[in-house]
Scaffold this motif. Structure first.
Motif, short mmCIF file in Angstrom:
data_model
loop_
_atom_site.label_atom_id
_atom_site.label_comp_id
_atom_site.label_asym_id
_atom_site.label_seq_id
_atom_site.Cartn_x
_atom_site.Cartn_y
_atom_site.Cartn_z
N GLU A 10 42.03 59.57 96.27
CA GLU A 10 41.48 60.82 95.75
C GLU A 10 40.75 60.57 94.43
O GLU A 10 40.73 59.47 93.90
N GLU A 11 40.17 61.64 93.89
CA GLU A 11 39.37 61.56 92.66
C GLU A 11 40.20 60.97 91.51
O GLU A 11 41.38 61.25 91.36
N GLY A 12 39.55 60.17 90.71
CA GLY A 12 40.20 59.55 89.56
C GLY A 12 39.18 58.76 88.76
O GLY A 12 38.03 58.61 89.19
N SER A 13 39.58 58.27 87.60
CA SER A 13 38.66 57.48 86.79
C SER A 13 38.45 56.12 87.43
O SER A 13 39.19 55.70 88.34
N MET A 14 37.44 55.40 86.95
CA MET A 14 37.13 54.10 87.51
C MET A 14 38.26 53.11 87.27
O MET A 14 38.57 52.28 88.14
N ASP A 15 38.89 53.20 86.10
CA ASP A 15 40.02 52.30 85.81
C ASP A 15 41.21 52.61 86.70
O ASP A 15 41.91 51.71 87.17
N GLU A 16 41.46 53.92 86.96
CA GLU A 16 42.56 54.30 87.84
C GLU A 16 42.30 53.84 89.27
O GLU A 16 43.22 53.37 89.96
N LEU A 17 41.03 53.98 89.71
CA LEU A 17 40.66 53.53 91.05
C LEU A 17 40.87 52.04 91.21
O LEU A 17 41.44 51.57 92.21
N ARG A 18 40.45 51.27 90.20
CA ARG A 18 40.62 49.81 90.26
C ARG A 18 42.08 49.44 90.31
O ARG A 18 42.50 48.51 91.02
N SER A 19 42.90 50.14 89.51
CA SER A 19 44.34 49.85 89.48
C SER A 19 44.99 50.10 90.84
O SER A 19 45.81 49.29 91.30
N LYS A 20 44.61 51.20 91.49
CA LYS A 20 45.17 51.51 92.81
C LYS A 20 44.75 50.47 93.85
O LYS A 20 45.54 50.07 94.70
N LEU A 21 43.49 50.04 93.76
CA LEU A 21 43.01 49.02 94.70
C LEU A 21 43.75 47.71 94.49
O LEU A 21 44.08 47.00 95.46
N ARG A 22 44.02 47.36 93.23
CA ARG A 22 44.73 46.12 92.93
C ARG A 22 46.15 46.17 93.49
O ARG A 22 46.66 45.17 94.00
N ILE A 23 46.80 47.34 93.39
CA ILE A 23 48.16 47.48 93.94
C ILE A 23 48.13 47.31 95.47
O ILE A 23 48.98 46.63 96.05
N MET A 24 47.14 47.93 96.10
CA MET A 24 47.02 47.81 97.55
C MET A 24 46.74 46.36 97.96
O MET A 24 47.27 45.87 98.96
N GLN A 25 45.93 45.67 97.18
CA GLN A 25 45.61 44.28 97.50
C GLN A 25 46.85 43.39 97.37
O GLN A 25 47.04 42.45 98.15
N THR A 26 47.69 43.71 96.40
CA THR A 26 48.91 42.92 96.19
C THR A 26 49.83 43.01 97.41
O THR A 26 50.51 42.04 97.78
N GLU A 27 49.82 44.18 98.06
CA GLU A 27 50.68 44.35 99.24
C GLU A 27 50.24 43.46 100.40
O GLU A 27 51.05 43.12 101.27
N HIS A 28 48.96 43.08 100.43
CA HIS A 28 48.46 42.23 101.52
C HIS A 28 48.30 40.78 101.09
O HIS A 28 47.75 39.97 101.83
N HIS A 29 48.75 40.45 99.90
CA HIS A 29 48.53 39.09 99.37
C HIS A 29 49.28 38.06 100.23
O HIS A 29 50.43 38.28 100.63
#
Length: 287
Positions: free
Chosen positions: A18-37
């Motif tokens: 959902e809507e959020g700042s660019m830094d918040e979006l990047r942080s969420k993507l990084r968390i999701m990427q960690t789950e598939h690492h």
């Protein structure tokens, strides 16, 4: 599917964020990427689907980083342009008031010059004050010292009186020095005020035998005018706090004459020499 992201909205739709700042979006993507690492499965991906999602997340994060970098460059460029514009404005203003700027510079130089004269005695008396304070704070140490005990006797009245007067003189010197430095600053900076400039100009015009003069004669008048008004004999060895040297007097004279020309109190003309001659327009105005 090999996804190439071209917008933030595309990334948010792709990963259901959902809507959020660019830094918040990047942080969420990084968390999701960690789950598939792959490190979570002994260094390899669980399956091709997780591998594909991991690389898609990596591309999304890289895209956000590229946008942030470009934004920073634009910001730096904007700041640079703004700095250039402000610098140009300041330069134009300084050029328009170059004589006022020169006067301010000469005043600061004169103040610093006076302060430097007192630097050596201030340092010396500071050392004496510290030494006296240490001696009085630790009398037993001095008494037990093989050398100091031969010269300093706390049981002697004359020694105590001598040390007291030395400490008293050091404190008095500091107080008077601070006061004189403050007076110097006030007197020198007062040359920038219109009231002081008006008094100097009026006194000079009234002292003339005729209505013509040069800047050199005005400079000499400013210097000698201040010499006549010195009233600080106690610290004569350090010079008068109201002293004006030729450079400061010349800068002051230029500012005053420029104002007088603009207000048509005087006119200038070629005197036949390297010095510009000035003509008083109306002597009665200054009587």
């Amino acid at each position: 599917m090999n996804t190439n992201f071209s917008s933030i909205e595309m990334i948010m739709d792709q990963f259901g964020i959902e809507e959020g700042s660019m830094d918040e979006l990047r942080s969420k993507l990084r968390i999701m990427q960690t789950e598939h690492h792959p490190d979570k499965n002994g260094g390899s991906f669980v399956d091709e689907d997780r591998k594909r999602k991991y690389h898609e997340l990596d591309k999304a994060i890289s895209y956000i980083d590229s946008i942030k970098k470009n934004t920073d460059l634009v910001t730096v460029s904007a700041v640079t342009d703004l700095t250039k514009a402000v610098t140009a404005m300041v330069a134009a203003q300084n050029e328009a008031s170059s004589k006022d700027t020169l006067l301010s510079f000469e005043i600061n130089r004169s103040i610093e010059s006076y302060h430097s004269k007192l630097k050596t005695p201030k340092i010396a008396l500071t050392a004496i004050t510290v030494a006296i304070s240490v001696i009085w704070m630790f009398p037993n140490t001095v008494k037990e010292h093989p050398v100091l005990s031969q010269f300093i006797n706390f049981d002697s009245i004359s020694t105590n009186i001598a040390w007291f007067y030395m400490l008293f003189f050091a404190v008095v010197f500091w107080v008077i020095t601070w006061r004189r430095e403050d007076l110097t600053k006030q007197q020198q900076e007062s040359l920038k005020t219109e009231s002081v400039q008006n008094r100097l100009f009026t006194s000079f015009i009234n002292s003339l035998n005729n209505d013509t003069f040069t800047i050199e004669s005005f400079v000499d008048f400013i210097i000698h005018s201040h010499k006549r008004h010195r009233r600080y004999p106690f610290f004569f060895i350090f010079g008068s706090s109201s002293r004006i040297d030729s450079s400061l007097a010349h800068a002051t004279a230029e500012v005053i004459l420029e104002r007088a020309l603009k207000r048509k109190a005087i006119t200038s003309h070629n005197s036949g020499s390297i010095s510009t001659a000035y003509q008083v327009t109306s002597s009665k105005s200054y009587s």
